[in-house]
Each structure stands twice: as C-alpha cells, then as structure tokens.
Design a protein around this motif. Structure first.
Motif, PDB file in Angstrom:
ATOM      1  N   ALA A  26     -50.518 -36.803  -5.966  1.00 17.25           N
ATOM      2  CA  ALA A  26     -49.969 -35.494  -5.605  1.00 17.25           C
ATOM      3  C   ALA A  26     -50.976 -34.679  -4.801  1.00 17.25           C
ATOM      4  O   ALA A  26     -50.591 -33.924  -3.892  1.00 17.25           O
ATOM      5  N   MET A  27     -52.272 -34.821  -5.107  1.00 15.38           N
ATOM      6  CA  MET A  27     -53.307 -34.077  -4.389  1.00 15.38           C
ATOM      7  C   MET A  27     -53.615 -34.650  -3.011  1.00 15.38           C
ATOM      8  O   MET A  27     -54.140 -33.943  -2.147  1.00 15.38           O
ATOM      9  N   THR A  28     -53.313 -35.918  -2.790  1.00 20.79           N
ATOM     10  CA  THR A  28     -53.728 -36.582  -1.552  1.00 20.79           C
ATOM     11  C   THR A  28     -52.574 -36.992  -0.648  1.00 20.79           C
ATOM     12  O   THR A  28     -52.808 -37.377   0.500  1.00 20.79           O
ATOM     13  N   LEU A  29     -51.339 -36.898  -1.133  1.00 26.08           N
ATOM     14  CA  LEU A  29     -50.196 -37.358  -0.361  1.00 26.08           C
ATOM     15  C   LEU A  29     -50.019 -36.567   0.936  1.00 26.08           C
ATOM     16  O   LEU A  29     -49.618 -37.108   1.966  1.00 26.08           O
ATOM     17  N   GLY A  30     -50.326 -35.260   0.862  1.00 25.67           N
ATOM     18  CA  GLY A  30     -50.188 -34.416   2.043  1.00 25.67           C
ATOM     19  C   GLY A  30     -48.825 -33.765   2.164  1.00 25.67           C
ATOM     20  O   GLY A  30     -48.558 -33.048   3.134  1.00 25.67           O
ATOM     21  N   TYR A  31     -47.956 -33.999   1.175  1.00 23.22           N
ATOM     22  CA  TYR A  31     -46.611 -33.432   1.167  1.00 23.22           C
ATOM     23  C   TYR A  31     -46.313 -32.968  -0.254  1.00 23.22           C
ATOM     24  O   TYR A  31     -46.824 -33.538  -1.221  1.00 23.22           O
ATOM     25  N   PRO A  32     -45.485 -31.918  -0.407  1.00 21.39           N
ATOM     26  CA  PRO A  32     -45.293 -31.317  -1.732  1.00 21.39           C
ATOM     27  C   PRO A  32     -44.371 -32.111  -2.644  1.00 21.39           C
ATOM     28  O   PRO A  32     -43.163 -31.845  -2.727  1.00 21.39           O
ATOM     29  N   VAL A  33     -44.931 -33.099  -3.336  1.00 21.99           N
ATOM     30  CA  VAL A  33     -44.201 -33.843  -4.367  1.00 21.99           C
ATOM     31  C   VAL A  33     -44.928 -33.619  -5.686  1.00 21.99           C
ATOM     32  O   VAL A  33     -46.158 -33.750  -5.754  1.00 21.99           O
ATOM     33  N   SER A  34     -44.204 -33.293  -6.733  1.00 22.50           N
ATOM     34  CA  SER A  34     -44.839 -32.919  -7.995  1.00 22.50           C
ATOM     35  C   SER A  34     -45.383 -34.129  -8.739  1.00 22.50           C
ATOM     36  O   SER A  34     -44.912 -35.260  -8.565  1.00 22.50           O
TER      37      SER A  34
END
Length: 311
Positions: A26-34
């Motif tokens: 979630a911190m590194t994906l770069g997109y807002p997914v919980s």
C-alpha cells in the motif's frame, strides 16, 4: 444469556495488525489502494497451516509473496520482482529506485532489523519494508511494524535483506518495482478473488511433506490443546502473532465480500471466534480454546461450501 462469539454483530476493525506485506505494498504501489483491500484479495483468510511448530491462520502452501502476486493479478497491476546475486548491484539498484519514491523490499530477516527492540539475531521471521532513501552509511525506511522513518546502517540492512533464513523466499535481495495503475473496482476484485479463495480453502496448494492444514490441521491443534501438549513455541506464536492476524484477515475479507452476504457472514463469525481465543491462550484455558477451534473448523467447512456455490 451470553451471546456466542460467532453470533456477534460484525463491525469494521481499524487499528494495528502485523500485515507487513500488505502495508508495504500500500505504501509503495503509488495508487490509493487500502491495506485491508490488499489483504482481502491476497487469499490469506481462507485456511490454516502449520510450519514446524508455527500455527498460522492462512491456507496450506500460502505465503506473503504468493499473496502479493495474487493481489496484483486480481487488480490488473503489472510490476517486476527483482533479485540479485551481487550485493553491490542490489544496493545500487535500490538506491537508484528510491530516488523516485518508496521501494517495496522483502522478504527480509526481521530479527536483524536492529532498530526493533530485541532484534539482534536471525529468527527466520519474514518482513517487508518500504525503503525511502539509501546511501553508503544508512538506509531510511518506513517499517510497518510501528517504525516510520526507521534508520539502519547500510551494512546491517544488507545483512537482513540478503539473509537466507526465509524458507519461501526465491532469490536474494528481493524487491518489487514498476507497478502500473490498478484496473477495476473493489467489487470486481472481490468477485475475481473467489476462485482463488476456493482453491486455497480446499487445500489444493498444500506442500508435499508439510503437516496437514485447514480442518485436519485445526483438529490437530484442538487435540494438542485438549491433551495439554501444545509447545511453548506454538503458544508464543498464537499469543503474539497468529490469532490477532488471523482474526484481522477474516474481518477485512468479510468487509470486502459485502456483495456475497453468506460468505461475509461466515468469515465475520470465524474472525470473532479466532479473536476471542486470544484470552484463552493467555489464560492457558485449553479446554475453551479447543472448543473455539471446533467452531473455526465448522465455519471453514461452511466457507468451502459457500465458495463452491459462488464459483
């Protein structure tokens, strides 16, 4: 009259839990997914397995790397998983990637992350972190185990990252990068995760030579509890890690499965029973604990039946 744990009205849980791989993605994906969404579509909630003396409320053959792969596939996210034979190349690549944002790193050896209290030797515990900055002296990272902007000497970090103590890890110095934007909605991801969930719940990924999991494994745990033969290591893992994470995974997955109310209900009831077992372990009330695990067993069978109707 007391209400059984499995009949408690479900409620969304917000708070801490040791879901390091989901937090790191979630911190590194770069997109807002919980974090909750990632964990729910990773398949982690659909079973029980034992690795050596370690009781884990995730499916036989499941591990965090496979869970991450599954979550990325369901979300339609592409990316690279890189490993390195040369530590100098690994460090150089990590340094370069970190200049453009947080980098997904792991699994690495948690016991060698010396900023964590009591972490001074290898324990075989896997962990994942989001690396923020790297130089020849130190590495800065967000460690989801309660350590934002943690700093560690580069030499120490490389020792933890390059450790060969994580049994399921493939390759040395693993990291993930190059994530593309997720495709679809949470409802679509929930529906797409159902065939994977059934496969895990049926135990189809069990590893040859490993102890039996799911219902058979839970019944083994029940028998040990009834006989008072649970090892100190097993008790410690139940108390400090497995129960709270197992309950959290099922609670999060239940929330995501709102479009499938029968499945959501069974997962929520299972979460409540597992969570209630925490005090049984602390009190060494093994009679109550084995009764609670009997409830988990019954609900696992119900979950399998429900998934077969949905898939």
């Amino acid at each position: 009259m007391l209400r059984p744990e499995g009949d408690i009205k479900p409620a969304t849980y917000l708070g801490n839990s040791p879901s390091c791989y989901s937090n790191t993605l979630a911190m590194t994906l770069g997109y807002p997914v919980s974090v909750q969404t990632i964990d729910a579509i990773s398949g982690s909630a659909f079973g029980y397995q034992r690795i050596g003396p370690l009781p884990l409320f995730d499916p036989p053959g499941w591990d965090p790397d496979q869970g991450i792969d599954q979550a990325l596939l369901i979300m339609g996210v592409e990316g690279q998983r890189l490993t390195f034979e040369d530590p100098t190349e690994a460090l150089g690549t990590l340094r370069s990637l970190a200049e453009n944002g947080p980098v997904f790193v792991g699994p690495l050896e948690m016991g060698l992350l010396r900023y964590q209290k009591g972490s001074d030797r290898s324990t075989g515990a896997d962990h994942f972190v989001a690396v923020l900055d790297v130089n020849d002296v130190r590495v800065i990272m967000h460690d989801p185990h309660g350590h934002p902007y943690a700093s560690l000497a580069t030499e120490d970090f490389m020792t933890a990252w390059g450790s060969d103590t994580i049994g399921y890890a493939e390759g040395s110095y693993p990291l993930r990068t190059g994530f593309t934007e997720p495709v679809g909605t949470m409802a679509e991801w929930a529906a797409a995760s159902l065939p994977f969930a059934l496969n895990w719940a049926e135990g189809n990924e069990a590893i040859r030579g490993f102890p039996a999991g799911n219902v058979e494994g839970l019944n083994e745990l029940r028998e040990q509890a009834a006989a008072g033969t649970i090892s100190e290591v097993t008790v410690a893992v139940l108390r400090d890690f497995a129960i709270r994470l197992g309950a959290r995974r099922r609670a999060d997955t239940s929330d995501m499965m709102g479009s499938f109310p029968e499945l959501a209900d069974r997962l929520s009831r299972q979460a409540a029973i597992i969570g209630a077992a925490q005090i049984s372990v602390i009190d060494a009330d093994w009679n109550l604990f084995q009764q609670q695990m009997a409830g988990v067993v019954a609900l696992h069978d119900d979950i399998v039946d429900t998934l077969r109707k949905l898939v």
